[in-house]
Design an enzyme around this catalytic site. Structure first.
Site, PDB file in Angstrom:
ATOM      1  N   GLU A 113      -0.862  -6.096   1.449  1.00 12.73           N
ATOM      2  CA  GLU A 113      -1.013  -5.172   0.321  1.00 12.73           C
ATOM      3  C   GLU A 113      -1.247  -3.726   0.765  1.00 12.73           C
ATOM      4  O   GLU A 113      -0.667  -2.797   0.214  1.00 12.73           O
ATOM      5  CB  GLU A 113      -2.180  -5.639  -0.555  1.00 12.73           C
ATOM      6  CG  GLU A 113      -2.259  -4.925  -1.875  1.00 12.73           C
ATOM      7  CD  GLU A 113      -3.311  -5.506  -2.788  1.00 12.73           C
ATOM      8  OE1 GLU A 113      -3.364  -5.068  -3.941  1.00 12.73           O
ATOM      9  OE2 GLU A 113      -4.091  -6.378  -2.346  1.00 12.73           O
ATOM     10  N   ASP A 114      -2.081  -3.521   1.764  1.00 10.03           N
ATOM     11  CA  ASP A 114      -2.482  -2.154   2.134  1.00 10.03           C
ATOM     12  C   ASP A 114      -1.651  -1.527   3.244  1.00 10.03           C
ATOM     13  O   ASP A 114      -1.708  -0.314   3.442  1.00 10.03           O
ATOM     14  CB  ASP A 114      -3.963  -2.137   2.558  1.00 10.03           C
ATOM     15  CG  ASP A 114      -4.894  -2.446   1.407  1.00 10.03           C
ATOM     16  OD1 ASP A 114      -4.446  -2.384   0.242  1.00 10.03           O
ATOM     17  OD2 ASP A 114      -6.069  -2.755   1.650  1.00 10.03           O
TER      18      ASP A 114
END
Length: 200
Positions: A75-76
């Site tokens: 996600e990051d």
């Protein structure tokens, strides 16, 4: 926190080859998160490392520790889930994928809580809880990682604005602490409650 503290703790119950993979996962995550910091100003790697340490204290298996170290890279850091699977196997890939999906569900529910009325938020939170329970039925380790993730986030909640602290603390009391209770994770339950009450 340093990786050697995690390795030292995990050495109490994991084999040498599994420890080596845990260290490789740490190095991979550290490279992915390089240059990223948390709102508190600390290096981002402090979060996945602390989450993994919480799980090592509970003597979780190596796949769970590895997944905790990698739980934010998709996600990051825009790392494809397929790359995680290629490097660390399908079991870790499934765990990381499920934690990522669960995180986005929780985020959408908490956004509804803050933007809508309390009644509307309650409905979204109930749906969030149902989805978490479904994820639990498939693999409990996903929820263990999410609980460790939330516990460390609660430990560093002071970096947020008061309104956001209260919203996250309420969500923790409504969803995460009861989950820890149902799983018999008393130490995590009381820590989540204690930290939530501090901000409420």
């Amino acid at each position: 926190m340093e990786i050697n503290l995690l390795v030292e703790k995990a050495r109490e119950y994991l084999s040498t080859d599994k420890l080596k993979t845990v260290e490789e996962a740490y190095q991979f995550a550290e490279k992915c998160h390089q240059g990223q910091t948390r709102r508190s100003g600390e290096p981002f790697m402090e979060h996945p490392l602390s989450s993994a340490m919480i799980l090592a204290e509970l003597r979780m298996d190596s796949s769970t520790l590895i997944s905790a170290l990698l739980h934010d890279v998709v996600e990051d850091c825009n790392v494809p889930l397929g790359e995680v699977e290629r490097k660390f196997g399908s079991e870790v890939g499934k765990l990381v994928g499920a934690v990522t999906k669960l995180g986005s569900i929780a985020w959408r529910a908490s956004e509804g809580w803050s933007q809508g009325s309390r009644g509307n938020g309650d409905g979204r939170q109930a749906e969030n809880l149902r989805r978490m329970l479904l994820a639990m039925a498939e693999d409990l380790r996903v929820v263990f990682i999410k609980l460790a993730d939330r516990l460390h986030n609660m430990m560093t909640l002071g970096a947020f604005a008061p309104e956001k602290r209260r919203r996250i603390a309420q969500e923790t009391l409504d969803i995460y602490a009861p989950l820890a209770h149902r799983l018999g994770m008393w130490d995590i339950k009381w820590q989540l409650e204690d930290l939530s009450f501090r901000y409420l």
